[in-house]
Design an enzyme around this catalytic site. Structure first.
Site, PDB file in Angstrom:
ATOM      1  N   ASN A   9       0.874  -1.178   0.000  1.00 37.03           N
ATOM      2  CA  ASN A   9       0.000   0.000   0.000  1.00 37.03           C
ATOM      3  C   ASN A   9       0.906   1.221   0.000  1.00 37.03           C
ATOM      4  O   ASN A   9       1.497   1.555   1.023  1.00 37.03           O
ATOM      5  CB  ASN A   9      -0.899  -0.010   1.250  1.00 37.03           C
ATOM      6  CG  ASN A   9      -1.668   1.288   1.406  1.00 37.03           C
ATOM      7  OD1 ASN A   9      -1.829   2.042   0.443  1.00 37.03           O
ATOM      8  ND2 ASN A   9      -2.150   1.557   2.616  1.00 37.03           N
ATOM      9  N   TRP A  10       0.988   1.866  -1.154  1.00 37.31           N
ATOM     10  CA  TRP A  10       1.913   2.999  -1.263  1.00 37.31           C
ATOM     11  C   TRP A  10       1.369   4.280  -0.623  1.00 37.31           C
ATOM     12  O   TRP A  10       2.070   5.286  -0.572  1.00 37.31           O
ATOM     13  CB  TRP A  10       2.224   3.269  -2.738  1.00 37.31           C
ATOM     14  CG  TRP A  10       3.226   2.306  -3.327  1.00 37.31           C
ATOM     15  CD1 TRP A  10       3.894   1.295  -2.681  1.00 37.31           C
ATOM     16  CD2 TRP A  10       3.666   2.269  -4.688  1.00 37.31           C
ATOM     17  NE1 TRP A  10       4.724   0.642  -3.547  1.00 37.31           N
ATOM     18  CE2 TRP A  10       4.602   1.227  -4.800  1.00 37.31           C
ATOM     19  CE3 TRP A  10       3.369   3.013  -5.828  1.00 37.31           C
ATOM     20  CZ2 TRP A  10       5.239   0.910  -5.997  1.00 37.31           C
ATOM     21  CZ3 TRP A  10       3.992   2.704  -7.020  1.00 37.31           C
ATOM     22  CH2 TRP A  10       4.927   1.660  -7.097  1.00 37.31           C
ATOM     23  N   HIS A  94      -9.567   1.387   4.624  1.00 34.78           N
ATOM     24  CA  HIS A  94      -8.302   1.510   5.365  1.00 34.78           C
ATOM     25  C   HIS A  94      -8.532   2.450   6.560  1.00 34.78           C
ATOM     26  O   HIS A  94      -9.308   3.412   6.465  1.00 34.78           O
ATOM     27  CB  HIS A  94      -7.220   2.072   4.443  1.00 34.78           C
ATOM     28  CG  HIS A  94      -5.843   1.985   5.034  1.00 34.78           C
ATOM     29  ND1 HIS A  94      -5.394   2.897   5.966  1.00 34.78           N
ATOM     30  CD2 HIS A  94      -4.847   1.097   4.846  1.00 34.78           C
ATOM     31  CE1 HIS A  94      -4.161   2.567   6.314  1.00 34.78           C
ATOM     32  NE2 HIS A  94      -3.802   1.477   5.659  1.00 34.78           N
ATOM     33  N   GLU A 166      -5.805  -5.051  10.421  1.00 33.34           N
ATOM     34  CA  GLU A 166      -4.766  -4.058  10.685  1.00 33.34           C
ATOM     35  C   GLU A 166      -5.079  -3.316  11.982  1.00 33.34           C
ATOM     36  O   GLU A 166      -5.886  -2.364  11.974  1.00 33.34           O
ATOM     37  CB  GLU A 166      -4.708  -3.043   9.540  1.00 33.34           C
ATOM     38  CG  GLU A 166      -4.384  -3.650   8.190  1.00 33.34           C
ATOM     39  CD  GLU A 166      -3.733  -2.626   7.267  1.00 33.34           C
ATOM     40  OE1 GLU A 166      -2.635  -2.916   6.789  1.00 33.34           O
ATOM     41  OE2 GLU A 166      -4.299  -1.537   7.055  1.00 33.34           O
ATOM     42  N   GLY A 172       2.249   1.949  10.680  1.00 30.72           N
ATOM     43  CA  GLY A 172       3.236   3.015  10.556  1.00 30.72           C
ATOM     44  C   GLY A 172       3.938   3.383  11.848  1.00 30.72           C
ATOM     45  O   GLY A 172       4.604   4.410  11.927  1.00 30.72           O
ATOM     46  N   SER A 212       3.143  -2.511  10.353  1.00 28.64           N
ATOM     47  CA  SER A 212       4.588  -2.596  10.564  1.00 28.64           C
ATOM     48  C   SER A 212       5.185  -3.953  10.191  1.00 28.64           C
ATOM     49  O   SER A 212       6.070  -4.451  10.878  1.00 28.64           O
ATOM     50  CB  SER A 212       4.921  -2.206  12.015  1.00 28.64           C
ATOM     51  OG  SER A 212       4.520  -0.866  12.269  1.00 28.64           O
TER      52      SER A 212
HETATM   53  C1  PEP Z   1      -0.837   0.082   5.816  1.00 32.89           C
HETATM   54  O1  PEP Z   1      -0.691   1.163   5.269  1.00 32.89           O
HETATM   55  O2  PEP Z   1      -1.851  -0.592   5.590  1.00 32.89           O
HETATM   56  C2  PEP Z   1       0.193  -0.392   6.743  1.00 32.89           C
HETATM   57  C3  PEP Z   1       0.026  -1.541   7.332  1.00 32.89           C
HETATM   58  O3  PEP Z   1       1.279   0.430   6.925  1.00 32.89           O
HETATM   59  P1  PEP Z   1       2.695   0.014   7.604  1.00 32.89           P
HETATM   60  O4  PEP Z   1       3.113  -1.290   6.962  1.00 32.89           O
HETATM   61  O5  PEP Z   1       3.610   1.126   7.254  1.00 32.89           O
HETATM   62  O6  PEP Z   1       2.461  -0.153   9.062  1.00 32.89           O
END
Ligand code: PEP
Length: 249
Positions: A9-10, A94, A166, A172, A212
């Site tokens: 996921n950019w 999200h 998530e 993040g 993460s």
């Molecule tokens: C995301 O953006 O869905 C995500 C899990 O970000 P990160 O991997 O940076 O925690």
């Protein structure tokens, strides 16, 4: 057997030129054939990526979609428009969209239905905030979000959908869930889907962990019984990171 799926996921990163550079580099690499590979890019880069990734095993994803086919919705993108660009997947619900753009369980459900009707596979995000985690509300939250997102779908539509668990506090932050805890919640989500639909549907749906995930911890998550992949933000932004995630999976 559920095929593993790694989706990057950019978020709101990468210009068209940067996206092209990334795709051309990844295209040269030897990639595991057993893992499904997806890049969810900003809308502006989708057309260029579609041209570069055509004929490769890397699938294209978007990060949001409107539920209408067309209409007076200034600034929005319809499922028809994404399909036309060669997009296969779309992230829906999200936590950043729920938090900053008023995405609700109801709009998530409408978007999931619209995506599926147009042949796009939704990656439906669910997960608790830190406050909810600390209040022991994880299961109640993921149950509510999952049931609402899947409401009114056929079992067949659910089977082709992907859920991403998530925990918001892990996105993040560098603080991932433990693989065991993530697996426990993901198994619970599967149980929710079995109650809402049936056991075969629950066994078919792929459920990712996100929060993460990095090349050096992805394997630990994917070794768990119920975790079928990862949705990855930060670590998917570099070619080395993305390739490392696929190799680790
Ligand atoms: C995301 O953006 O869905 C995500 C899990 O970000 P990160 O991997 O940076 O925690």
């Amino acid at each position: 057997m559920r095929q593993r799926i790694i989706a990057g996921n950019w978020k709101m990163y990468k210009t068209i030129a940067e996206a092209e550079q990334f795709a051309n580099a990844v295209k040269q690499a030897e990639l595991s054939a057993t893992v499904e590979k997806v890049i969810c890019a900003p809308f502006t880069a989708l057309s260029a990526l579609s041209a570069i990734l055509k004929g490769t095993e890397i699938k294209l994803g978007a990060q949001n979609v409107h539920f209408a086919e067309e209409g007076a919705y200034t600034g929005e993108i319809s499922p028809l428009m994404l399909k036309e660009l060669g997009v296969d997947y779309v992230i829906i619900g999200h936590s950043e969209r729920r938090q900053y753009f008023n995405e609700t369980d109801e709009t998530v459900n409408k978007k999931v239905k619209a995506a599926l009707q147009h042949g796009l596979k939704p990656i439906i995000c669910v997960g608790e905030t830190l406050a909810e985690y600390e209040a022991n509300e994880t299961e109640a939250v993921v149950r509510r979000q999952t049931e609402a997102a899947l409401q009114g779908l056929s079992a067949e539509q659910v089977s082709v959908s992907v859920i991403a668990y998530e925990p918001v506090w892990a996105i993040g932050t560098g603080k991932s869930s433990t693989a065991e805890n993530a697996n426990q919640t993901i198994a619970y989500i599967r149980h929710v889907i079995a109650s809402q639909f049936d056991q075969d549907t629950a066994n078919a749906v792929r459920i990712q962990y996100g929060g993460s995930v990095k090349p050096d911890n992805v394997a630990g998550f994917l070794q768990q019984s119920d975790i079928d992949g990862a949705l990855v933000g930060g670590a998917s932004l570099t070619v080395e990171g993305y390739l490392g995630l696929i190799a680790g999976a």
